[in-house]
Write a protein that holds these residues in place. Sequence first.
Motif, PDB file in Angstrom:
ATOM      1  N   SER A 296      -0.836   4.839   7.522  1.00 27.62           N
ATOM      2  CA  SER A 296      -1.288   3.495   7.902  1.00 27.62           C
ATOM      3  C   SER A 296      -0.686   2.508   6.897  1.00 27.62           C
ATOM      4  N   ASP A 297      -0.920   1.218   7.094  1.00 31.58           N
ATOM      5  CA  ASP A 297      -0.329   0.199   6.213  1.00 31.58           C
ATOM      6  C   ASP A 297      -0.646   0.471   4.743  1.00 31.58           C
ATOM      7  N   ARG A 298      -1.908   0.848   4.501  1.00 35.83           N
ATOM      8  CA  ARG A 298      -2.365   1.086   3.126  1.00 35.83           C
ATOM      9  C   ARG A 298      -1.495   2.134   2.425  1.00 35.83           C
ATOM     10  N   CYS A 299      -1.057   3.164   3.175  1.00 36.19           N
ATOM     11  CA  CYS A 299      -0.294   4.269   2.583  1.00 36.19           C
ATOM     12  C   CYS A 299       1.029   3.800   1.998  1.00 36.19           C
ATOM     13  N   PHE A 300       1.555   2.701   2.520  1.00 40.32           N
ATOM     14  CA  PHE A 300       2.856   2.227   2.046  1.00 40.32           C
ATOM     15  C   PHE A 300       2.744   1.345   0.811  1.00 40.32           C
ATOM     16  N   VAL A 301       1.508   1.020   0.404  1.00 40.11           N
ATOM     17  CA  VAL A 301       1.357   0.178  -0.786  1.00 40.11           C
ATOM     18  C   VAL A 301       0.545   0.824  -1.899  1.00 40.11           C
TER      19      VAL A 301
END
Length: 321
Positions: A296-301
Amino acid sequence: MSGDVILDVRDIMVSFSARRAGRKYRVQAVDGASLSLAEGEVLGIVGESGCGKTTLGRTIVGLVRPDSGTIRFNGADMIGAGSSSLREMRLKVRMVFQDPNASLNPRRAIGDSVAEAGDISGFFKTRAERSAAIAATLTAVGLNPAFADRYPYELSGGQRQRVGIARAILPTPSIIIADEPVSALDVSVQAQVLNLMMDLRDQLRLSMLFISHDLGVIGQISSRVAVMYMGRIVEHARTRTVLDQPLHPYTRALVAAIPKPDPSKRILGAIEMGEPPSLFTRPRGCAYAPRCPLASDRCFVEVPNLRSAGTDGRTIACHNV
Ligand SMILES: Nc1ncnc2c1ncn2[C@@H]1O[C@H](COP(=O)(O)OP(=O)(O)OP(=O)(O)O)[C@@H](O)[C@H]1O
Ligand SMILES: [Mg+2]
Protein backbone atom coordinates in the motif's frame (compact mmCIF):
# COMPACT_ATOMS: atom_id res chain seq x y z
CA MET A 1 16.72 -29.31 23.97
CA SER A 2 17.11 -25.55 23.60
CA GLY A 3 18.23 -23.50 26.58
CA ASP A 4 19.44 -19.99 27.36
CA VAL A 5 20.36 -17.45 24.71
CA ILE A 6 23.98 -18.12 23.70
CA LEU A 7 24.22 -15.60 20.86
CA ASP A 8 22.42 -12.29 20.64
CA VAL A 9 22.83 -10.13 17.54
CA ARG A 10 21.23 -6.65 17.57
CA ASP A 11 20.76 -4.02 14.88
CA ILE A 12 23.78 -4.98 12.80
CA MET A 13 24.62 -2.57 9.99
CA VAL A 14 27.29 -3.44 7.43
CA SER A 15 28.02 -1.36 4.35
CA PHE A 16 30.61 -1.74 1.60
CA SER A 17 31.89 0.73 -0.90
CA ALA A 18 31.19 -0.31 -4.46
CA ARG A 19 31.74 1.18 -7.90
CA ARG A 20 29.19 1.26 -10.65
CA ALA A 21 29.45 3.11 -13.95
CA GLY A 22 32.49 5.03 -12.68
CA ARG A 23 30.69 6.30 -9.58
CA LYS A 24 31.36 5.32 -5.99
CA TYR A 25 28.45 4.04 -3.90
CA ARG A 26 28.00 2.62 -0.44
CA VAL A 27 25.84 -0.46 -0.47
CA GLN A 28 24.07 -1.50 2.70
CA ALA A 29 24.64 -5.29 2.75
CA VAL A 30 23.18 -5.77 6.25
CA ASP A 31 20.60 -3.20 7.28
CA GLY A 32 19.71 -3.54 10.95
CA ALA A 33 19.54 -7.34 11.30
CA SER A 34 18.77 -8.78 14.75
CA LEU A 35 18.48 -12.40 15.87
CA SER A 36 19.13 -14.61 18.84
CA LEU A 37 20.23 -18.20 19.11
CA ALA A 38 19.46 -20.47 22.07
CA GLU A 39 21.87 -23.08 23.40
CA GLY A 40 21.50 -26.32 21.43
CA GLU A 41 19.28 -24.68 18.82
CA VAL A 42 19.61 -24.69 15.03
CA LEU A 43 18.35 -21.39 13.64
CA GLY A 44 17.96 -21.22 9.87
CA ILE A 45 18.63 -18.01 7.95
CA VAL A 46 16.99 -18.01 4.55
CA GLY A 47 16.81 -15.47 1.76
CA GLU A 48 17.71 -15.10 -1.89
CA SER A 49 21.14 -14.38 -3.30
CA GLY A 50 22.65 -11.06 -2.24
CA CYS A 51 20.35 -10.44 0.76
CA GLY A 52 23.33 -10.36 3.14
CA LYS A 53 23.36 -13.85 4.69
CA THR A 54 27.09 -14.47 4.24
CA THR A 55 27.97 -10.94 5.31
CA LEU A 56 25.94 -11.37 8.50
CA GLY A 57 27.66 -14.73 9.20
CA ARG A 58 31.11 -13.28 8.53
CA THR A 59 30.31 -10.36 10.82
CA ILE A 60 29.34 -12.71 13.65
CA VAL A 61 32.64 -14.63 13.42
CA GLY A 62 34.63 -11.39 13.21
CA LEU A 63 35.71 -11.48 9.56
CA VAL A 64 33.73 -8.31 8.81
CA ARG A 65 33.49 -5.33 11.15
CA PRO A 66 29.97 -3.90 11.37
CA ASP A 67 29.35 -0.14 11.13
CA SER A 68 27.13 -0.47 14.18
CA GLY A 69 25.19 -2.96 16.28
CA THR A 70 26.05 -5.43 19.02
CA ILE A 71 26.97 -9.12 19.09
CA ARG A 72 26.91 -10.91 22.45
CA PHE A 73 28.22 -14.40 23.14
CA ASN A 74 26.90 -15.72 26.47
CA GLY A 75 26.18 -12.12 27.36
CA ALA A 76 29.72 -10.88 26.61
CA ASP A 77 30.33 -8.19 23.99
CA MET A 78 32.10 -9.67 20.94
CA ILE A 79 32.83 -6.44 19.11
CA GLY A 80 34.41 -4.17 21.69
CA ALA A 81 35.96 -6.90 23.90
CA GLY A 82 39.65 -6.81 24.85
CA SER A 83 41.86 -8.94 22.63
CA SER A 84 42.48 -11.92 24.92
CA SER A 85 38.84 -12.54 25.80
CA LEU A 86 37.93 -11.89 22.17
CA ARG A 87 40.40 -14.55 21.03
CA GLU A 88 38.79 -17.03 23.40
CA MET A 89 35.31 -16.18 22.12
CA ARG A 90 36.43 -16.44 18.51
CA LEU A 91 37.45 -20.07 19.14
CA LYS A 92 33.91 -20.72 20.38
CA VAL A 93 32.10 -19.25 17.37
CA ARG A 94 33.24 -20.81 14.10
CA MET A 95 32.20 -20.86 10.49
CA VAL A 96 31.79 -23.54 7.83
CA PHE A 97 32.06 -21.89 4.42
CA GLN A 98 29.97 -22.51 1.35
CA ASP A 99 32.78 -23.39 -1.00
CA PRO A 100 35.29 -25.87 0.42
CA ASN A 101 37.55 -25.33 -2.61
CA ALA A 102 37.94 -21.64 -1.88
CA SER A 103 38.20 -21.99 1.89
CA LEU A 104 41.02 -24.57 1.95
CA ASN A 105 44.58 -23.54 1.18
CA PRO A 106 45.64 -25.82 -1.72
CA ARG A 107 49.28 -25.83 -0.57
CA ARG A 108 48.56 -26.80 3.01
CA ALA A 109 48.27 -30.41 4.15
CA ILE A 110 44.81 -31.31 5.45
CA GLY A 111 46.06 -31.88 9.00
CA ASP A 112 47.61 -28.41 9.15
CA SER A 113 44.37 -26.85 7.88
CA VAL A 114 42.36 -28.71 10.50
CA ALA A 115 44.74 -27.60 13.28
CA GLU A 116 45.00 -23.96 12.14
CA ALA A 117 42.76 -22.31 14.75
CA GLY A 118 44.36 -24.39 17.50
CA ASP A 119 47.85 -23.49 16.26
CA ILE A 120 47.10 -19.77 16.16
CA SER A 121 45.64 -19.79 19.66
CA GLY A 122 48.37 -21.96 21.20
CA PHE A 123 45.82 -24.60 22.08
CA PHE A 124 48.06 -27.67 21.62
CA LYS A 125 50.66 -28.26 24.33
CA THR A 126 52.68 -30.93 22.53
CA ARG A 127 53.08 -32.21 18.98
CA ALA A 128 51.64 -35.55 20.08
CA GLU A 129 48.56 -33.84 21.47
CA ARG A 130 48.16 -31.89 18.22
CA SER A 131 48.46 -35.04 16.06
CA ALA A 132 45.98 -36.89 18.26
CA ALA A 133 43.49 -34.00 18.03
CA ILE A 134 43.79 -33.89 14.23
CA ALA A 135 43.25 -37.65 13.99
CA ALA A 136 40.25 -37.57 16.32
CA THR A 137 38.70 -34.64 14.46
CA LEU A 138 39.15 -36.27 11.04
CA THR A 139 37.58 -39.44 12.43
CA ALA A 140 34.68 -37.40 13.85
CA VAL A 141 33.87 -36.04 10.39
CA GLY A 142 34.05 -39.50 8.80
CA LEU A 143 37.52 -39.25 7.24
CA ASN A 144 40.46 -41.60 7.64
CA PRO A 145 43.10 -39.99 9.94
CA ALA A 146 45.67 -40.74 7.19
CA PHE A 147 44.08 -37.82 5.28
CA ALA A 148 46.08 -35.51 7.55
CA ASP A 149 49.07 -35.78 5.22
CA ARG A 150 47.11 -35.33 2.01
CA TYR A 151 46.34 -32.15 0.06
CA PRO A 152 42.95 -30.72 -1.00
CA TYR A 153 43.40 -31.70 -4.68
CA GLU A 154 43.46 -35.38 -3.65
CA LEU A 155 39.97 -35.16 -2.12
CA SER A 156 36.44 -35.20 -3.54
CA GLY A 157 34.11 -32.22 -3.00
CA GLY A 158 32.27 -34.02 -0.20
CA GLN A 159 35.54 -34.96 1.51
CA ARG A 160 36.77 -31.36 1.23
CA GLN A 161 33.63 -30.09 2.92
CA ARG A 162 34.18 -32.66 5.68
CA VAL A 163 37.61 -31.07 6.12
CA GLY A 164 35.88 -27.64 6.19
CA ILE A 165 33.70 -28.92 9.01
CA ALA A 166 36.72 -30.46 10.81
CA ARG A 167 38.45 -27.06 10.70
CA ALA A 168 35.43 -25.52 12.40
CA ILE A 169 35.14 -28.04 15.26
CA LEU A 170 38.74 -27.98 16.53
CA PRO A 171 39.15 -26.78 19.29
CA THR A 172 35.61 -27.57 20.46
CA PRO A 173 33.33 -24.65 19.56
CA SER A 174 29.94 -23.76 21.01
CA ILE A 175 28.42 -22.22 17.89
CA ILE A 176 28.81 -23.08 14.23
CA ILE A 177 27.79 -20.62 11.54
CA ALA A 178 27.18 -22.90 8.57
CA ASP A 179 27.04 -20.84 5.37
CA GLU A 180 25.27 -22.94 2.74
CA PRO A 181 27.52 -25.88 3.70
CA VAL A 182 26.02 -28.29 1.17
CA SER A 183 24.97 -26.13 -1.76
CA ALA A 184 28.28 -26.52 -3.62
CA LEU A 185 28.09 -30.32 -3.29
CA ASP A 186 26.73 -33.02 -5.53
CA VAL A 187 23.16 -33.93 -4.50
CA SER A 188 24.27 -37.46 -3.71
CA VAL A 189 26.56 -36.25 -0.91
CA GLN A 190 24.44 -33.34 0.35
CA ALA A 191 22.35 -35.56 2.64
CA GLN A 192 25.45 -37.29 4.04
CA VAL A 193 27.08 -33.98 4.94
CA LEU A 194 23.84 -32.63 6.45
CA ASN A 195 23.52 -35.81 8.52
CA LEU A 196 27.12 -35.42 9.67
CA MET A 197 26.41 -31.85 10.80
CA MET A 198 23.37 -32.94 12.77
CA ASP A 199 25.30 -35.82 14.40
CA LEU A 200 28.07 -33.42 15.39
CA ARG A 201 25.54 -30.97 16.76
CA ASP A 202 24.25 -33.71 19.09
CA GLN A 203 27.66 -35.10 20.04
CA LEU A 204 29.37 -31.74 20.61
CA ARG A 205 26.22 -29.98 21.89
CA LEU A 206 26.58 -27.28 19.30
CA SER A 207 24.27 -24.40 18.57
CA MET A 208 24.05 -23.54 14.91
CA LEU A 209 23.12 -20.78 12.52
CA PHE A 210 22.34 -22.57 9.30
CA ILE A 211 22.37 -20.27 6.28
CA SER A 212 20.64 -21.38 3.11
CA HIS A 213 18.68 -19.97 0.18
CA ASP A 214 16.60 -23.16 0.29
CA LEU A 215 13.71 -23.26 2.75
CA GLY A 216 13.35 -26.98 2.00
CA VAL A 217 16.82 -27.73 3.47
CA ILE A 218 16.18 -25.38 6.42
CA GLY A 219 12.93 -27.25 7.10
CA GLN A 220 14.87 -30.48 7.52
CA ILE A 221 17.30 -29.26 10.13
CA SER A 222 16.30 -26.11 11.97
CA SER A 223 13.67 -25.54 14.62
CA ARG A 224 13.34 -21.80 13.98
CA VAL A 225 13.99 -19.72 10.92
CA ALA A 226 14.79 -16.07 10.22
CA VAL A 227 13.80 -14.87 6.76
CA MET A 228 16.15 -12.19 5.42
CA TYR A 229 15.38 -9.66 2.73
CA MET A 230 17.81 -6.95 1.59
CA GLY A 231 19.79 -7.01 4.80
CA ARG A 232 16.87 -7.17 7.25
CA ILE A 233 15.02 -9.97 9.01
CA VAL A 234 11.41 -9.78 7.82
CA GLU A 235 9.96 -12.84 9.57
CA HIS A 236 11.27 -14.94 12.43
CA ALA A 237 9.37 -17.94 13.78
CA ARG A 238 9.30 -21.67 14.37
CA THR A 239 10.17 -23.43 11.12
CA ARG A 240 6.99 -25.51 11.18
CA THR A 241 4.88 -22.35 11.60
CA VAL A 242 6.68 -20.62 8.74
CA LEU A 243 6.30 -23.60 6.40
CA ASP A 244 2.64 -24.24 7.27
CA GLN A 245 1.46 -20.63 7.58
CA PRO A 246 3.92 -18.12 6.16
CA LEU A 247 2.73 -14.61 6.97
CA HIS A 248 5.10 -12.14 5.34
CA PRO A 249 4.38 -11.86 1.59
CA TYR A 250 8.05 -12.56 0.84
CA THR A 251 8.05 -15.68 3.04
CA ARG A 252 4.90 -16.81 1.25
CA ALA A 253 6.68 -16.50 -2.08
CA LEU A 254 9.66 -18.49 -0.73
CA VAL A 255 7.41 -21.24 0.63
CA ALA A 256 5.49 -21.43 -2.65
CA ALA A 257 8.81 -21.82 -4.47
CA ILE A 258 9.86 -24.95 -2.52
CA PRO A 259 9.80 -27.83 -5.01
CA LYS A 260 7.02 -30.25 -4.03
CA PRO A 261 7.57 -34.00 -4.49
CA ASP A 262 3.91 -34.46 -5.46
CA PRO A 263 3.26 -32.54 -8.72
CA SER A 264 -0.48 -32.17 -7.97
CA LYS A 265 0.40 -30.13 -4.83
CA ARG A 266 2.69 -27.75 -6.69
CA ILE A 267 1.47 -24.16 -6.67
CA LEU A 268 2.39 -23.45 -10.24
CA GLY A 269 2.82 -19.78 -10.93
CA ALA A 270 0.67 -18.88 -7.91
CA ILE A 271 3.23 -16.44 -6.63
CA GLU A 272 5.71 -14.85 -8.95
CA MET A 273 9.08 -14.20 -7.26
CA GLY A 274 9.83 -11.40 -9.74
CA GLU A 275 13.14 -9.65 -10.35
CA PRO A 276 15.59 -9.83 -7.45
CA PRO A 277 16.32 -6.43 -5.92
CA SER A 278 19.45 -4.35 -6.40
CA LEU A 279 21.23 -2.79 -3.45
CA PHE A 280 21.99 0.20 -5.69
CA THR A 281 18.31 1.09 -5.88
CA ARG A 282 17.12 0.44 -2.33
CA PRO A 283 13.53 1.63 -1.92
CA ARG A 284 12.78 4.25 0.74
CA GLY A 285 10.12 2.30 2.68
CA CYS A 286 9.79 -1.47 2.85
CA ALA A 287 12.47 -3.00 0.62
CA TYR A 288 10.01 -5.65 -0.57
CA ALA A 289 7.27 -3.18 -1.56
CA PRO A 290 8.16 -3.00 -5.28
CA ARG A 291 7.60 -6.77 -5.60
CA CYS A 292 4.84 -7.16 -3.03
CA PRO A 293 1.25 -8.01 -4.01
CA LEU A 294 -0.05 -6.43 -0.77
CA ALA A 295 1.91 -3.16 -0.92
CA SER A 296 0.00 0.00 0.00
CA ASP A 297 1.12 3.66 -0.13
CA ARG A 298 2.50 3.45 3.41
CA CYS A 299 4.88 0.61 2.39
CA PHE A 300 6.69 2.89 -0.04
CA VAL A 301 7.52 5.49 2.60
CA GLU A 302 7.79 3.78 5.97
CA VAL A 303 10.09 0.85 6.85
CA PRO A 304 8.10 -1.73 8.85
CA ASN A 305 9.75 -2.81 12.10
CA LEU A 306 9.72 -6.36 13.43
CA ARG A 307 6.70 -6.84 15.72
CA SER A 308 5.19 -9.82 17.51
CA ALA A 309 2.58 -11.78 15.60
CA GLY A 310 0.87 -14.79 17.15
CA THR A 311 1.63 -16.78 20.24
CA ASP A 312 4.72 -18.86 19.47
CA GLY A 313 7.27 -16.06 19.40
CA ARG A 314 6.77 -15.20 15.75
CA THR A 315 7.89 -11.73 14.71
CA ILE A 316 7.17 -10.11 11.37
CA ALA A 317 8.04 -6.83 9.61
CA CYS A 318 5.07 -5.97 7.42
CA HIS A 319 2.44 -3.19 7.54
CA ASN A 320 -0.27 -5.27 5.91
CA VAL A 321 -0.48 -8.72 7.53
N1 LIG B 1 33.62 -7.45 0.50
C1 LIG B 1 32.60 -6.90 -0.17
N2 LIG B 1 32.76 -5.74 -0.85
C2 LIG B 1 31.73 -5.15 -1.51
N3 LIG B 1 30.48 -5.64 -1.54
C3 LIG B 1 30.26 -6.79 -0.89
C4 LIG B 1 31.29 -7.49 -0.16
N4 LIG B 1 30.77 -8.61 0.38
C5 LIG B 1 29.46 -8.61 0.03
N5 LIG B 1 29.15 -7.53 -0.72
C6 LIG B 1 27.82 -7.20 -1.25
O1 LIG B 1 26.90 -7.29 -0.18
C7 LIG B 1 25.68 -7.86 -0.61
C8 LIG B 1 25.34 -9.06 0.24
O2 LIG B 1 26.24 -10.11 -0.09
P1 LIG B 1 26.25 -11.51 0.65
O3 LIG B 1 27.35 -12.30 0.07
O4 LIG B 1 26.25 -11.29 2.11
O5 LIG B 1 24.83 -12.12 0.21
P2 LIG B 1 24.28 -13.61 0.37
O6 LIG B 1 22.90 -13.47 0.92
O7 LIG B 1 25.25 -14.43 1.12
O8 LIG B 1 24.18 -14.10 -1.15
P3 LIG B 1 24.40 -15.58 -1.77
O9 LIG B 1 23.12 -16.34 -1.51
O10 LIG B 1 24.60 -15.31 -3.22
O11 LIG B 1 25.59 -16.19 -1.10
C9 LIG B 1 25.85 -8.19 -2.08
O12 LIG B 1 25.31 -7.13 -2.85
C10 LIG B 1 27.35 -8.23 -2.26
O13 LIG B 1 27.71 -7.89 -3.56
MG1 LIG C 1 26.32 -16.15 0.63
